[in-house]
Design a protein around this motif. Structure first.
Motif, short mmCIF file in Angstrom:
data_model
loop_
_atom_site.label_atom_id
_atom_site.label_comp_id
_atom_site.label_asym_id
_atom_site.label_seq_id
_atom_site.Cartn_x
_atom_site.Cartn_y
_atom_site.Cartn_z
N ARG A 271 0.82 -1.21 0.00
CA ARG A 271 0.00 0.00 0.00
C ARG A 271 0.86 1.27 0.00
O ARG A 271 0.77 2.09 -0.90
N SER A 272 1.67 1.43 1.04
CA SER A 272 2.40 2.69 1.19
C SER A 272 3.62 2.79 0.28
O SER A 272 3.93 3.87 -0.23
N ARG A 273 4.32 1.67 0.06
CA ARG A 273 5.54 1.71 -0.75
C ARG A 273 5.27 1.74 -2.25
O ARG A 273 6.07 2.28 -3.01
N THR A 274 4.15 1.15 -2.66
CA THR A 274 3.96 0.95 -4.10
C THR A 274 2.65 1.53 -4.63
O THR A 274 2.64 2.30 -5.60
N ILE A 275 1.51 1.15 -4.03
CA ILE A 275 0.21 1.55 -4.59
C ILE A 275 0.00 3.06 -4.55
O ILE A 275 -0.37 3.68 -5.55
N LEU A 276 0.24 3.67 -3.40
CA LEU A 276 -0.01 5.11 -3.28
C LEU A 276 0.94 5.93 -4.16
O LEU A 276 0.48 6.89 -4.81
N SER A 324 5.09 -4.71 -8.42
CA SER A 324 4.78 -3.34 -8.83
C SER A 324 3.38 -3.27 -9.42
O SER A 324 2.77 -4.30 -9.76
N CYS A 325 2.86 -2.06 -9.56
CA CYS A 325 1.56 -1.86 -10.17
C CYS A 325 1.69 -1.91 -11.69
O CYS A 325 2.77 -1.69 -12.25
N ASP A 326 0.59 -2.17 -12.36
CA ASP A 326 0.55 -2.24 -13.82
C ASP A 326 0.30 -0.83 -14.36
O ASP A 326 -0.82 -0.30 -14.28
N SER A 327 1.32 -0.20 -14.91
CA SER A 327 1.19 1.19 -15.37
C SER A 327 0.16 1.35 -16.48
O SER A 327 -0.40 2.43 -16.67
N SER A 328 -0.13 0.28 -17.20
CA SER A 328 -1.13 0.37 -18.27
C SER A 328 -2.54 0.52 -17.72
O SER A 328 -3.49 0.84 -18.46
N GLN A 329 -2.69 0.30 -16.40
CA GLN A 329 -4.00 0.39 -15.76
C GLN A 329 -4.20 1.72 -15.00
O GLN A 329 -5.24 1.92 -14.37
N PHE A 330 -3.23 2.62 -15.09
CA PHE A 330 -3.29 3.84 -14.28
C PHE A 330 -4.44 4.78 -14.67
O PHE A 330 -5.06 5.40 -13.82
#
Length: 332
Positions: A271-276, A324-330
């Motif tokens: 949550r804090s390190r990656t999602i936000l 990591s998060c999927d940047s294509s979904q931002f």
């Protein structure tokens, strides 16, 4: 006016406070607990499970008679571990009697000790009372709780909601601390819109209270079976738990309920390190492209079992998760 209970870090004194806001609670609570007025701004307010209450909106969601702990930076707060130890002492198991001789029982090797306590509870399954729900039928299960819940399911429903609310309010607070939020009104509007969307979505699903409610009916999501038994879903980078004994039924007994409070709803993608941080990048992208943040994507990562795993304390890895998060979904 609403009434609450307030205690200090060592729980040596408990007082009642009638107030209309979190700030008023702190002011009156400090007076009654004889905490110097000059220290009021440093007071940390938290629930018994460690959730910090630092937001007026979150404070208003707490039921009357909730017990709140006041502490100052550097103070040792009586932890869940201490409460568990105190409760399990009453069972009089031999190993707990022996452990009582050591003042360091809950200061070293915490994970293995919780593992040992959990194994003892599993061996003493209280199957006779497991299926009793009402407070009248199993009053011992509710002992020591400040709650209006009349059934075990109602209490567990609320505990699940509290965890999800905690993620919401901590996320809101972290986002609003960013420099972009503070300095750019258009960026701030994007983030505020996402936060409001999160609130509405969570309200619509009752803050996922069904995660811990054994009587929840499909299609509502729950993490236990119909008996109320929960299984550890394994450390973040594994598909299953490596331990055969990582299961618990908090509906069994008071002690099992307390032990369950140490189980964690763990974010695989952190949550804090990656999602936000990814959400902040998404807001920048949305401004640059004149598009919209993909709120559903970030909602699923923060609050749903798409990214949340229920894990035993031994399987809760606080180190960095290499995901990591999927940047294509931002954005959309």
């Amino acid at each position: 006016m609403r009434g609450y209970k307030v205690t200090d870090a060592s729980r040596s004194k408990r007082v009642g406070v009638a107030c209309q806001s979190l700030q008023e609670l702190i002011e009156k609570g400090c007076r009654k607990l004889s905490i110097d007025h000059a220290l009021q701004k440093k007071i940390v307010v938290q629930l018994e499970d460690g959730t910090v209450v630092d937001d007026e909106e979150y404070f208003t969601t707490l039921p009357q008679n909730t017990l709140l702990l006041f502490s100052l930076p550097g103070q040792d707060v009586l932890t869940v571990g201490g409460i568990i130890y105190d409760a399990l002492q009453k069972i009089n198991y031999d190993f707990l009697k022996a452990a009582e001789m050591s003042s360091e029982f809950f200061t070293e090797d915490m994970k293995n000790k919780f593992k040992a306590l959990g194994e003892v509870l599993l061996k003493q399954k209280n199957t006779g009372k497991r299926y009793r729900s009402n407070v009248e039928d199993d009053s011992q299960w509710f002992e020591g709780l400040d709650t209006y819940a009349k059934t075990k399911e109602q209490f567990m429903f609320r505990r699940s909601q509290d965890r999800i609310r905690g993620y919401l309010y901590k996320s809101c607070d972290d986002l609003k601390k960013s420099e972009q939020y503070k300095s750019n009104h258009r960026f701030r509007a994007k983030i505020d819109s996402v936060i409001e969307s999160f609130r509405k979505k969570l309200l619509g699903v009752q803050y996922f209270g069904t995660y811990f409610d054994r009587k929840a009916q499909k299609p509502q999501p729950k993490l236990c079976n119909e008996d109320g038994e929960f299984n550890c879903q394994g450390i973040w980078h594994k598909s299953t738990c490596s331990y055969v004994n990582h299961y618990i039924n908090p509906y069994d007994s008071r002690e099992a309920r307390i032990i369950f409070s140490t189980w964690n709803l763990d974010h695989r993608i952190e949550r804090s390190r990656t999602i936000l941080p990814a959400l902040l990048v998404a807001a920048e992208d949305a401004l640059r492209r004149d598009s919209q943040i993909n709120e559903d994507y970030f909602f699923s990562l923060l609050f749903t079992t798409v990214n949340l795993k229920l894990v035993h304390i031994v399987c809760h890895d606080k180190g960095s998760h290499d995901l990591s998060c999927d940047s294509s979904q931002f954005t959309k």
